[in-house]
Design a protein around this motif. Structure first.
Motif, mmCIF file in Angstrom:
data_model
loop_
_atom_site.group_PDB
_atom_site.id
_atom_site.type_symbol
_atom_site.label_atom_id
_atom_site.label_comp_id
_atom_site.label_asym_id
_atom_site.label_seq_id
_atom_site.Cartn_x
_atom_site.Cartn_y
_atom_site.Cartn_z
ATOM 1 N N THR A 57 -5.845 -64.142 -10.633
ATOM 2 C CA THR A 57 -6.220 -65.240 -11.519
ATOM 3 C C THR A 57 -5.079 -66.258 -11.488
ATOM 4 O O THR A 57 -3.989 -65.983 -10.970
ATOM 5 C CB THR A 57 -6.414 -64.754 -12.966
ATOM 6 O OG1 THR A 57 -5.147 -64.269 -13.444
ATOM 7 C CG2 THR A 57 -7.470 -63.674 -13.061
ATOM 8 N N THR A 58 -5.288 -67.413 -12.063
ATOM 9 C CA THR A 58 -4.232 -68.428 -12.113
ATOM 10 C C THR A 58 -3.004 -67.892 -12.834
ATOM 11 O O THR A 58 -1.873 -68.073 -12.371
ATOM 12 C CB THR A 58 -4.744 -69.698 -12.822
ATOM 13 O OG1 THR A 58 -5.906 -70.167 -12.138
ATOM 14 C CG2 THR A 58 -3.696 -70.783 -12.832
ATOM 15 N N GLU A 59 -3.215 -67.203 -13.939
ATOM 16 C CA GLU A 59 -2.096 -66.642 -14.705
ATOM 17 C C GLU A 59 -1.324 -65.604 -13.884
ATOM 18 O O GLU A 59 -0.090 -65.584 -13.876
ATOM 19 C CB GLU A 59 -2.618 -66.007 -15.993
ATOM 20 C CG GLU A 59 -1.519 -65.474 -16.893
ATOM 21 C CD GLU A 59 -2.059 -64.902 -18.182
ATOM 22 O OE1 GLU A 59 -1.684 -63.774 -18.520
ATOM 23 O OE2 GLU A 59 -2.871 -65.586 -18.836
ATOM 24 N N GLU A 60 -2.050 -64.724 -13.186
ATOM 25 C CA GLU A 60 -1.401 -63.715 -12.340
ATOM 26 C C GLU A 60 -0.630 -64.378 -11.199
ATOM 27 O O GLU A 60 0.486 -63.970 -10.869
ATOM 28 C CB GLU A 60 -2.440 -62.753 -11.778
ATOM 29 C CG GLU A 60 -3.077 -61.874 -12.833
ATOM 30 C CD GLU A 60 -4.333 -61.173 -12.346
ATOM 31 O OE1 GLU A 60 -4.723 -60.191 -12.998
ATOM 32 O OE2 GLU A 60 -4.941 -61.606 -11.339
ATOM 33 N N TYR A 61 -1.220 -65.398 -10.599
ATOM 34 C CA TYR A 61 -0.563 -66.124 -9.513
ATOM 35 C C TYR A 61 0.775 -66.702 -9.989
ATOM 36 O O TYR A 61 1.782 -66.589 -9.299
ATOM 37 C CB TYR A 61 -1.479 -67.236 -8.990
ATOM 38 C CG TYR A 61 -0.896 -68.020 -7.859
ATOM 39 C CD1 TYR A 61 -1.031 -67.591 -6.546
ATOM 40 C CD2 TYR A 61 -0.197 -69.199 -8.095
ATOM 41 C CE1 TYR A 61 -0.485 -68.300 -5.498
ATOM 42 C CE2 TYR A 61 0.354 -69.918 -7.044
ATOM 43 C CZ TYR A 61 0.208 -69.476 -5.752
ATOM 44 O OH TYR A 61 0.763 -70.180 -4.735
ATOM 45 N N LEU A 62 0.760 -67.314 -11.162
ATOM 46 C CA LEU A 62 1.998 -67.909 -11.704
ATOM 47 C C LEU A 62 3.034 -66.847 -12.022
ATOM 48 O O LEU A 62 4.231 -67.102 -11.931
ATOM 49 C CB LEU A 62 1.686 -68.763 -12.923
ATOM 50 C CG LEU A 62 0.860 -70.022 -12.631
ATOM 51 C CD1 LEU A 62 0.469 -70.718 -13.927
ATOM 52 C CD2 LEU A 62 1.603 -70.966 -11.701
ATOM 53 N N THR A 63 2.592 -65.642 -12.379
ATOM 54 C CA THR A 63 3.520 -64.536 -12.613
ATOM 55 C C THR A 63 4.204 -64.112 -11.313
ATOM 56 O O THR A 63 5.408 -63.850 -11.286
ATOM 57 C CB THR A 63 2.781 -63.326 -13.224
ATOM 58 O OG1 THR A 63 2.189 -63.730 -14.444
ATOM 59 C CG2 THR A 63 3.711 -62.169 -13.468
ATOM 60 N N TYR A 65 4.486 -66.003 -8.468
ATOM 61 C CA TYR A 65 5.255 -67.084 -7.845
ATOM 62 C C TYR A 65 6.015 -67.892 -8.859
ATOM 63 O O TYR A 65 6.796 -68.698 -8.606
ATOM 64 C CB TYR A 65 4.329 -67.985 -7.026
ATOM 65 C CG TYR A 65 3.755 -67.225 -5.854
ATOM 66 C CD1 TYR A 65 4.497 -67.056 -4.708
ATOM 67 C CD2 TYR A 65 2.487 -66.664 -5.916
ATOM 68 C CE1 TYR A 65 3.985 -66.345 -3.639
ATOM 69 C CE2 TYR A 65 1.984 -65.959 -4.839
ATOM 70 C CZ TYR A 65 2.728 -65.797 -3.711
ATOM 71 O OH TYR A 65 2.235 -65.095 -2.658
#
Length: 65
Positions: A57-63, A65
């Motif tokens: 998800t977008t949130e997981e991606y930001l975590t 990277y």
């Protein structure tokens, strides 16, 4: 094989590949819990042309990277 598909490796560490306007990034999935605190069980699996793909998800991606 990658070169035959006209895909270029752009970052060996991040496992990032590019072909024209598209970029694909992949990781070793079993490192997500310890590296980013993301449970493998919570990842959403998608079936695209007989290939199973887990997308962040977008949130997981930001975590990550």
């Amino acid at each position: 094989m990658i070169e035959r598909l006209n895909v270029r490796l752009i970052d060996l560490h991040e496992h990032a590949f590019t072909k024209q306007l598209f970029s694909v990034e992949c990781c070793v999935i079993n490192t997500l819990p310890t590296f980013a605190g993301i449970s493998i069980a919570q990842l959403k699996e998608h079936l695209i042309k007989n290939a199973r793909i887990n997308l962040l998800t977008t949130e997981e991606y930001l975590t990550v990277y």
